[in-house]
Design a protein around this motif. Sequence first.
Motif, short mmCIF file in Angstrom:
data_model
loop_
_atom_site.label_atom_id
_atom_site.label_comp_id
_atom_site.label_asym_id
_atom_site.label_seq_id
_atom_site.Cartn_x
_atom_site.Cartn_y
_atom_site.Cartn_z
N VAL A 21 2.57 9.93 7.54
CA VAL A 21 3.80 8.87 7.24
C VAL A 21 3.30 8.05 5.96
O VAL A 21 1.58 7.88 6.80
CB VAL A 21 4.75 8.44 8.18
N LEU A 22 3.45 8.19 5.06
CA LEU A 22 2.22 7.27 4.03
C LEU A 22 3.18 5.82 3.75
O LEU A 22 4.95 6.20 3.60
CB LEU A 22 2.15 7.85 2.28
N PHE A 23 2.73 4.45 4.49
CA PHE A 23 3.62 3.60 4.57
C PHE A 23 2.48 2.38 3.78
O PHE A 23 1.53 2.30 3.69
CB PHE A 23 3.43 3.01 6.07
N PHE A 24 4.03 2.29 2.69
CA PHE A 24 3.32 1.79 1.36
C PHE A 24 3.94 -0.23 1.66
O PHE A 24 4.82 -0.41 2.03
CB PHE A 24 3.37 1.51 0.39
N THR A 25 3.10 -1.09 1.35
CA THR A 25 2.77 -2.07 1.61
C THR A 25 2.00 -3.59 0.71
O THR A 25 1.87 -2.67 -0.09
CB THR A 25 2.55 -2.49 3.16
N ALA A 26 1.77 -4.81 0.81
CA ALA A 26 1.30 -5.38 0.78
C ALA A 26 1.25 -6.95 1.73
O ALA A 26 2.27 -6.96 2.00
CB ALA A 26 2.12 -6.06 -0.75
N THR A 27 0.17 -7.44 1.45
CA THR A 27 -0.72 -8.70 2.50
C THR A 27 0.49 -9.55 1.96
O THR A 27 0.75 -10.16 2.97
CB THR A 27 -1.95 -9.13 1.53
N TRP A 28 0.86 -9.91 0.93
CA TRP A 28 2.00 -11.16 0.78
C TRP A 28 3.53 -10.38 0.93
O TRP A 28 4.01 -11.36 0.72
CB TRP A 28 2.13 -11.31 -0.97
N CYS A 29 4.17 -9.56 0.92
CA CYS A 29 5.62 -8.83 1.51
C CYS A 29 5.56 -9.59 3.09
O CYS A 29 5.51 -8.74 4.15
CB CYS A 29 5.44 -7.39 1.45
N SER A 30 6.86 -10.70 3.20
CA SER A 30 7.14 -10.92 4.10
C SER A 30 7.43 -9.81 4.89
O SER A 30 7.89 -9.62 6.31
CB SER A 30 7.78 -11.74 4.13
#
Length: 106
Positions: free
Chosen positions: A22-31
Motif C-alpha cells: 500500500v503506497l501512502f502518499f502524504t506531505a508534512t504540511w497536509c492537514s
Amino acid sequence: MKDFATMDDTNLTHLITKGKHVLFFTATWCSDCRFIKPAMPEIEAEFPDYQFIQIDRDQNIDVCEEWEIFGIPSFVVIADGREIGRFVNKDRKTKREITEFIKSLN
C-alpha cells in the motif's frame, strides 16, 4: 511502515515487484494527512499481508507525477508489481474508508 524520504520511480518499481503493498502518499504540511496518520498503525495491523510505504509528495514529486497522484493523502495498492486499486482524491479520508477500500480489493 517504511518511509521513503527520496526515491525515484525505478527504486519504487523494484521495491514493489513482489508481494502486496500500500503506497501512502502524504506531505508534512497536509492537514488531512496529519488527520489520518495516527490511525495508520491500526490500519497496518489490520492488513498484515501488506507492506505499507509512506511517500512524501514534496520530496518525491516526480514519483507522484508518474503515478498521477494529484491529491493527498492518497493510497495505491500494488500486488506483485501491478496496481490493483487506488483511493485517490482531494478529500479527507477516514480509517473506515481506508480499511473498506483495502478490504474491497481482497
